[in-house]
Design a protein around this motif. Structure first.
Motif, PDB file in Angstrom:
ATOM      1  N   THR A 107       0.842  -1.187   0.000  1.00  0.00           N
ATOM      2  CA  THR A 107       0.000   0.000   0.000  1.00  0.00           C
ATOM      3  C   THR A 107       0.881   1.243   0.000  1.00  0.00           C
ATOM      4  O   THR A 107       1.739   1.410   0.866  1.00  0.00           O
ATOM      5  N   GLU A 109       1.225   5.565  -1.960  1.00  0.00           N
ATOM      6  CA  GLU A 109       0.597   6.619  -2.752  1.00  0.00           C
ATOM      7  C   GLU A 109       1.290   6.817  -4.089  1.00  0.00           C
ATOM      8  O   GLU A 109       0.645   7.159  -5.086  1.00  0.00           O
ATOM      9  N   ARG A 110       2.601   6.593  -4.131  1.00  0.00           N
ATOM     10  CA  ARG A 110       3.374   6.788  -5.354  1.00  0.00           C
ATOM     11  C   ARG A 110       4.301   5.599  -5.555  1.00  0.00           C
ATOM     12  O   ARG A 110       4.961   5.151  -4.613  1.00  0.00           O
ATOM     13  N   LEU A 135      -3.459   5.013  -9.813  1.00  0.00           N
ATOM     14  CA  LEU A 135      -2.458   5.461  -8.859  1.00  0.00           C
ATOM     15  C   LEU A 135      -1.312   6.196  -9.554  1.00  0.00           C
ATOM     16  O   LEU A 135      -1.146   6.117 -10.774  1.00  0.00           O
ATOM     17  N   ASP A 136      -0.519   6.886  -8.777  1.00  0.00           N
ATOM     18  CA  ASP A 136       0.637   7.628  -9.267  1.00  0.00           C
ATOM     19  C   ASP A 136       1.796   6.647  -9.455  1.00  0.00           C
ATOM     20  O   ASP A 136       2.320   6.108  -8.476  1.00  0.00           O
ATOM     21  N   GLY A 185       4.947   7.861   1.677  1.00  0.00           N
ATOM     22  CA  GLY A 185       3.991   7.293   0.733  1.00  0.00           C
ATOM     23  C   GLY A 185       4.580   6.876  -0.591  1.00  0.00           C
ATOM     24  O   GLY A 185       3.851   6.384  -1.461  1.00  0.00           O
ATOM     25  N   LYS A 186       5.901   7.036  -0.779  1.00  0.00           N
ATOM     26  CA  LYS A 186       6.532   6.636  -2.040  1.00  0.00           C
ATOM     27  C   LYS A 186       7.296   5.333  -1.855  1.00  0.00           C
ATOM     28  O   LYS A 186       8.031   5.168  -0.880  1.00  0.00           O
TER      29      LYS A 186
END
Length: 316
Positions: A107, A109-110, A135-136, A185-186
């Motif tokens: 999980t 974000e990027r 997603l990114d 988040g990356k």
């Protein structure tokens, strides 16, 4: 995810994807649905007695009727890739031991995906999944020459999310520009030859270990080990004590007393034989566990690692 429900597969399609790379589309020989899988998974094939090999799935997980994997023909290999390239034909059967995933999407974000050569296979399925989820993500893909880089037509469909950089045209991959700095988040995913993996590991050395996810196809170079010596392994749940002799693997010693732990690569790369440690200190010799995982000393790869203490207690 680990699925031990193996099946007999039949080769439905063989395609030359690039110089030295063939893809194989398989279906169940009995016409049944295939086991479900997620990006990062591989098929564990029994190609011949004593010849188990793992190949990343690069097709569409939503397709339960067929699955696809790709194989680079390696002349210095242990024989699996040569067998698949030179001896396997349409309609032949393959024994799939299991579908396993030790390289799943986490999980985040990027996502920044870095592939080298045949390392594109698990990342292709990841790119497709991430794109479908909105997603990114971006993918940086390198190879010796454009002719050696598989799946370019599929990757180009993603537009500027994918950067294809053959070394003879572009030089070394611009890891710094592509990966940037550590950010909450990356996460970075990397799969490919050892020099690329080492370069990505070095670049991300100061990052949180969970921000870098790696899959190796071959064992990494190990630091010199002290000469092997015998040690005892207690199997707590089985109520057995086994002596592992010098030059003998834990897995082999356990099998002599009738305790079989599933394993596949016998090189410490695939993660199949990972086993929980209850007492003792492992002498890690695998290429699967990350440094912090090793430091926790709570699991061991019994196909290749040993013990630093006279006695090791396993949850077996």
């Amino acid at each position: 995810m680990t699925q031990e429900n193996g099946f007999l597969a039949r080769i439905k399609e063989i395609r030359l994807e690039s110089t030295g790379v063939k893809s194989f589309v398989i279906e169940a020989a009995d016409g049944a649905d295939l086991p479900s899988w997620s990006p990062g998974a591989h098929v564990d094939l029994a190609l011949a007695p004593g010849m188990n090999r793992q190949y990343s799935l690069c097709g569409n997980p939503a397709d339960r009727r067929t699955a696809r994997f790709a194989v680079l023909k390696e002349l210095q290999s242990r024989g699996g890739s040569i067998m698949l390239h030179d001896r396997v034909e349409l309609g032949d059967d393959l024994d799939v031991i299991a579908v396993r995933n030790h390289f799943p999407l986490v999980t985040a974000e990027r996502f920044r995906l870095v592939a080298g050569g045949i390392g594109i296979t698990p990342l292709l399925a990841m790119a497709r999944e991430l794109d479908q989820r909105g997603l990114d993500w971006q993918l940086l893909y390198g190879g010796r020459t454009r002719a050696h880089m598989a799946f370019q037509d599929e990757l180009e469909a993603f537009g500027d999310k994918v950067l294809i950089r053959p070394q003879d045209e572009c030089g070394l991959l611009p890891l710094g520009k592509f990966l940037g700095t550590e950010e909450p988040g990356k996460v970075v995913y990397c799969c490919g030859p050892e020099p690329l993996i080492k370069a990505v590991e070095a670049y991300c050395a100061g990052w949180d270990e969970s921000a870098l996810q790696i899959e190796r196809f071959h064992p990494k170079e190990q630091a010199p080990h002290a000469p092997d010596s015998a040690f005892d392994v207690e199997l707590r749940r089985s109520d057995k004590m086994v002596t592992v002799h010098a030059g003998q693997s834990i897995a082999d010693a356990l099998e002599e007393v009738g305790v079989v732990i599933p394993r596949s690569c016998n090189e410490g790369t695939c993660g199949t034989c990972i086993t929980k440690i209850l007492e003792g200190i492992a002498d890690h010799r695998d290429s699967f566990l990350r440094p912090k995982q090793r430091d926790k000393n709570n699991v061991i790869m019994v196909c290749c690692s040993r013990s630093r203490t006279p006695r090791l207690v396993l949850d077996v």
